[in-house]
Design a protein around this motif. Structure first.
Motif, short mmCIF file in Angstrom:
data_model
loop_
_atom_site.label_atom_id
_atom_site.label_comp_id
_atom_site.label_asym_id
_atom_site.label_seq_id
_atom_site.Cartn_x
_atom_site.Cartn_y
_atom_site.Cartn_z
N MET A 14 0.82 -1.21 0.00
CA MET A 14 0.00 0.00 0.00
C MET A 14 0.86 1.25 0.00
SD MET A 14 -3.44 -0.67 0.11
CE MET A 14 -4.34 0.47 1.17
N GLU A 15 1.95 1.23 0.74
CA GLU A 15 2.86 2.38 0.79
C GLU A 15 3.47 2.65 -0.58
OE1 GLU A 15 5.59 1.32 3.86
OE2 GLU A 15 4.50 2.43 5.41
N ALA A 16 3.78 1.58 -1.31
CA ALA A 16 4.41 1.74 -2.62
C ALA A 16 3.41 2.18 -3.68
CB ALA A 16 5.07 0.43 -3.03
N TYR A 17 2.18 1.64 -3.63
CA TYR A 17 1.21 1.93 -4.69
C TYR A 17 0.28 3.10 -4.35
CZ TYR A 17 -2.28 1.07 -8.34
OH TYR A 17 -3.11 1.21 -9.42
N ARG A 18 -0.07 3.25 -3.09
CA ARG A 18 -0.93 4.32 -2.58
C ARG A 18 -2.23 4.46 -3.39
NH1 ARG A 18 0.84 7.42 1.56
NH2 ARG A 18 2.96 6.89 2.22
N PRO A 19 -3.07 3.43 -3.35
CA PRO A 19 -4.34 3.49 -4.08
C PRO A 19 -5.31 4.49 -3.45
CG PRO A 19 -4.30 1.56 -2.66
CD PRO A 19 -2.94 2.16 -2.59
N THR A 20 -6.18 5.03 -4.28
CA THR A 20 -7.25 5.88 -3.75
C THR A 20 -8.53 5.07 -3.52
OG1 THR A 20 -7.73 6.51 -6.05
CG2 THR A 20 -6.39 8.01 -4.75
N ALA A 21 -8.56 3.84 -4.05
CA ALA A 21 -9.69 2.93 -3.82
C ALA A 21 -9.19 1.50 -3.87
CB ALA A 21 -10.78 3.14 -4.86
N VAL A 22 -9.79 0.66 -3.05
CA VAL A 22 -9.47 -0.77 -3.03
C VAL A 22 -10.75 -1.56 -3.23
CG1 VAL A 22 -8.59 -2.70 -1.67
CG2 VAL A 22 -7.49 -0.46 -1.48
N ILE A 23 -10.76 -2.43 -4.24
CA ILE A 23 -11.88 -3.36 -4.42
C ILE A 23 -11.41 -4.72 -3.92
CG2 ILE A 23 -13.48 -4.43 -6.05
CD1 ILE A 23 -13.16 -2.05 -7.87
N HIS A 24 -11.96 -5.13 -2.80
CA HIS A 24 -11.46 -6.32 -2.10
C HIS A 24 -12.27 -7.55 -2.49
CE1 HIS A 24 -9.69 -8.88 0.78
NE2 HIS A 24 -10.54 -8.68 1.78
N CYS A 25 -11.79 -8.23 -3.54
CA CYS A 25 -12.46 -9.44 -4.05
C CYS A 25 -11.89 -10.72 -3.45
CB CYS A 25 -12.33 -9.51 -5.56
SG CYS A 25 -12.96 -8.07 -6.45
N ALA A 26 -10.65 -10.67 -2.96
CA ALA A 26 -9.98 -11.88 -2.46
C ALA A 26 -10.70 -12.43 -1.23
CB ALA A 26 -8.53 -11.57 -2.12
N ALA A 27 -10.78 -13.73 -1.14
CA ALA A 27 -11.43 -14.36 0.01
C ALA A 27 -11.12 -15.85 0.04
CB ALA A 27 -12.95 -14.17 -0.06
N TYR A 28 -11.29 -16.43 1.20
CA TYR A 28 -11.29 -17.89 1.36
C TYR A 28 -12.71 -18.33 1.01
CZ TYR A 28 -10.68 -22.43 3.75
OH TYR A 28 -10.60 -23.77 4.05
N THR A 29 -12.89 -19.05 -0.08
CA THR A 29 -14.23 -19.37 -0.57
C THR A 29 -14.56 -20.86 -0.60
OG1 THR A 29 -13.40 -19.34 -2.85
CG2 THR A 29 -14.34 -17.28 -1.99
N ALA A 30 -13.69 -21.71 -0.03
CA ALA A 30 -13.95 -23.15 0.01
C ALA A 30 -14.95 -23.42 1.14
CB ALA A 30 -12.66 -23.92 0.22
N VAL A 31 -16.23 -23.28 0.82
CA VAL A 31 -17.28 -23.27 1.83
C VAL A 31 -17.30 -24.54 2.68
CG1 VAL A 31 -19.78 -23.12 2.20
CG2 VAL A 31 -18.68 -21.68 0.48
N ASP A 32 -17.22 -25.70 2.06
CA ASP A 32 -17.25 -26.95 2.82
C ASP A 32 -15.96 -27.17 3.61
OD1 ASP A 32 -19.87 -27.89 2.16
OD2 ASP A 32 -19.14 -28.39 0.16
N ARG A 33 -14.81 -26.90 3.00
CA ARG A 33 -13.54 -27.08 3.69
C ARG A 33 -13.43 -26.18 4.91
NH1 ARG A 33 -9.75 -26.47 -0.47
NH2 ARG A 33 -9.11 -24.39 0.17
N ALA A 34 -14.07 -25.01 4.83
CA ALA A 34 -14.01 -24.06 5.94
C ALA A 34 -14.57 -24.63 7.24
CB ALA A 34 -14.76 -22.79 5.57
N GLU A 35 -15.50 -25.56 7.13
CA GLU A 35 -16.08 -26.16 8.34
C GLU A 35 -15.01 -26.86 9.17
OE1 GLU A 35 -19.48 -25.89 9.34
OE2 GLU A 35 -19.25 -24.33 7.80
N ASP A 36 -13.98 -27.38 8.53
CA ASP A 36 -12.89 -28.07 9.24
C ASP A 36 -11.61 -27.25 9.26
OD1 ASP A 36 -14.45 -30.52 9.62
OD2 ASP A 36 -14.27 -30.74 7.44
N ASP A 37 -11.66 -26.05 8.71
CA ASP A 37 -10.49 -25.18 8.63
C ASP A 37 -10.88 -23.76 9.01
OD1 ASP A 37 -7.88 -24.41 8.16
OD2 ASP A 37 -8.13 -24.23 5.98
N LYS A 38 -11.60 -23.66 10.12
CA LYS A 38 -12.16 -22.37 10.54
C LYS A 38 -11.07 -21.34 10.79
CE LYS A 38 -15.29 -20.23 13.88
NZ LYS A 38 -16.24 -20.47 15.00
#
Length: 292
Positions: A47-71
């Protein structure tokens, strides 16, 4: 405007970068390798290097079933990682778009959920995304929380691609019909998000393609538009038990979008047609590349 898009290797992040580039906006897409959500120090340095004026945060842990055992990992990425990014957006005076999910709701009833309806996620993934929402709201004033569902796009695996693949080897399929919601084509959503970050209309929104359907109806329409003669037999969710509980009601109201003056996404049937054209174009490009 200088925009940072997380999760560039995913369906939505990929299309957001393309949409912003098409508008001649300065944009940089990052993956978990260069922008790890579990490493606040690494994120700060970026962030310090790029200094965005907006961030669109699409990244996520999306393995819905695996999440039950990997909370622990799921919460580290979706809750703690989002909170760390929100603090960075505050420190660097950047707007933030946080992509959330219909899974924050209990998933019962038949009425579309309003943005302020009571939250009661029934699986770990939903709990982690709700925690992310709460962190964004506590830390920032300049934020957009956008809840989506049933995502499909060109850059990844999704229900449409799965159905098309199964349709090549099956003449009949059974598909769940007691889960009702709305598909979300990432090309359409990217247009809305690009519009959104150029405003000060902060708040919580629901953004999916218009109209509701069951997964079985979704599948039948995919096959119809693809010209594939596949019989789709509706079955209850109990026929396909999953590790994580899925909501039966994923309907979400677009009232907040309308009131803010944003354009609603096209109907989901229309989105399927354009996505099939996009898939065909990609196939042709890959064939041409293979021929040299």
């Amino acid at each position: 405007m200088r925009v940072l898009v997380t999760g560039v290797t995913g369906q939505l992040g990929h299309d957001c970068v393309i949409e912003l580039q098409d508008r001649d906006m300065e944009v940089r897409g990052v993956s978990s390798k260069e922008f790890p959500l579990t490493d606040a120090g690494a994120m700060r340095r970026y962030m310090e290097a790029y200094r965005p004026t907006a961030v669109i945060h699409c990244a996520a842990y999306t393995a819905v079933d695996r999440a039950e055992d990997d909370k622990e990992t799921c919460m580290a990425v979706n809750a703690e990682g989002t909170a760390a990014l929100a603090r960075l957006c505050r420190d660097f005076h950047a707007k933030m778009v946080y992509i959330s999910t219909d899974y924050v709701f209990p998933g019962n009833g038949t009425e579309p959920y309003e943005v302020d309806a009571p939250k009661d996620p029934k699986n770990v993934y939903g709990q982690s995304k709700l925690a992310g929402e709460e962190a964004v709201q506590q830390i920032l004033k300049r934020y957009f929380i956008v809840r989506i569902s049933w995502v499909f796009g060109i850059n990844g695996k999704n229900f449409v691609r799965t159905m098309l693949k199964l349709g090549q080897t099956h003449k009949a399929l059974t598909v769940v019909d007691d889960q009702i919601g709305s598909p979300t084509y990432t090309r359409d959503l990217a247009v809305l998000l690009a519009d959104m970050i150029q405003t000060e209309k902060y708040g919580v929104y629901h953004a999916t393609n218009e109209g509701f359907c069951s997964w079985a109806e979704f599948a039948a329409e995919i096959f119809r538009q693809a010209g594939m003669d596949i019989k789709v037999t509706p079955v209850p969710s109990s026929a396909y038990p999953t590790r994580a509980v899925r909501p039966h009601n994923s309907r979400m109201s677009k009232k907040s979008l309308r009131e803010a003056g944003f354009l609603l996404l096209p109907r989901w049937q229309d989105a399927i047609g354009r996505y099939l054209i996009e898939l065909e174009s990609l196939k042709e490009q890959e064939e041409m590349a293979a021929q040299g």
